[in-house]
Design an enzyme around this catalytic site. Sequence first.
Site, short mmCIF file in Angstrom:
data_model
loop_
_atom_site.label_atom_id
_atom_site.label_comp_id
_atom_site.label_asym_id
_atom_site.label_seq_id
_atom_site.Cartn_x
_atom_site.Cartn_y
_atom_site.Cartn_z
N ASP A 76 -8.64 -5.19 -5.93
CA ASP A 76 -8.26 -4.11 -5.02
C ASP A 76 -8.58 -2.77 -5.67
O ASP A 76 -8.08 -2.47 -6.75
CB ASP A 76 -6.76 -4.22 -4.71
N SER A 123 0.85 -1.19 0.00
CA SER A 123 0.00 0.00 0.00
C SER A 123 0.89 1.25 0.00
O SER A 123 1.75 1.38 -0.88
CB SER A 123 -0.96 -0.04 1.19
N HIS A 177 -6.15 -6.28 -1.77
CA HIS A 177 -5.13 -5.35 -1.30
C HIS A 177 -4.04 -6.05 -0.48
O HIS A 177 -4.31 -6.65 0.56
CB HIS A 177 -5.81 -4.28 -0.45
#
Length: 376
Positions: free
Chosen positions: A308, A69, A333
């Site tokens: 995601d 991320s 994710h």
Amino acid sequence: MFNALLIYIEHRYYGESIPFGSREEALSNASTIGYFNSAQAMADYAAVLIYVKKKLSAENSPVIVIGASYGGMLASWFRLKYPHITIGALASSAPILYFDDITPQDGYYSIVEKGFREASESCYETIRKSWYEIDRVASEANGLSALSKRFKTCKHLNSSVELKNYLKLMYSDAAQYNHPPNYPVTVVCRGIDGASEGTDILGRIYAGIVSYGGNRSCYNTINFPTETSVGWRWQTCSDMVIPIGISENVTMFQTEPYNLSSHIEDCKTMFGVLPRPHWVTTYFGGHDIKLILHRFASNIIFSNGLRDPYSSGGVLNNISDSVVAVSTVNGSHCLDVLAANQSSDPQWLVTQRKMEVEIMKGWITKYYADLVAFKQ
């Protein structure tokens, strides 16, 4: 597998990595909180890695950086900015293209919608119609009291927006972290679609909440500030200006376009500073990324799960032989960097991780070959 030393370096201003003596002092004004940014954090990582290698007499040991991320963005940027320290980077679910005007603002919520629509068309339709129904009930006499009771909110709703934001976050989290074996989107839709016959729209939405969050005495629709949320709020008012919004009639959500002017005013109110919406692309790049990185970059894996929502701002195509994209149709994710689970991991996830490991093995082999060749 690599007999490697794993070093987890805390990002400055989070956890215990607080300068200026205390969190209160560090976050008190722009002159102290101004050191809280991505470039400074990576400089910390560089200093720590150099120190550790020297301390362990391991100056010739190769370093691979891994992040997910925001951490994935940092990993890819670290490889570009500090090639003398790391030989490669695995950047998982890193939306490095969700800045400026590179990615349409609707990218995130378009994928949230896609996940729900693929899970169940009737579930998607119920959610799409629910926003109007919530507003309609809220506009009636004692409507907010009725909604508060209907949805068992822990505190009386002050507006329909409060409930809608809670639901929007729930659907987004379910889509973003739609991990096997439970698949939260399916869990939400199972509740919505599984409500007894004759249940109205709001009753079905409530059933989805119960299915996702469990049967509770009440549901907290208010997000209380945490260290992470306060820190990230600052970063979005500093250099991490990610323009996520919802255009009219684009997704199953109500219209909520990103407004830079409003964002600037919010940041001035909260922190007394102006955000830097173009800083990331100025400092790290992003426009014409295939052309630019093809010229000089190497040894970066951009991994994404296409379920995601942040993959809409990710690198999804190979840029060169060594700057590669590894994506999975059903991935979510940061899934590839989570701990492996032999009993529940689908084969496509096992294959993705093996592919990433083989690429990293190649980096290490090449590194040691170069070390010998150039020393001669």
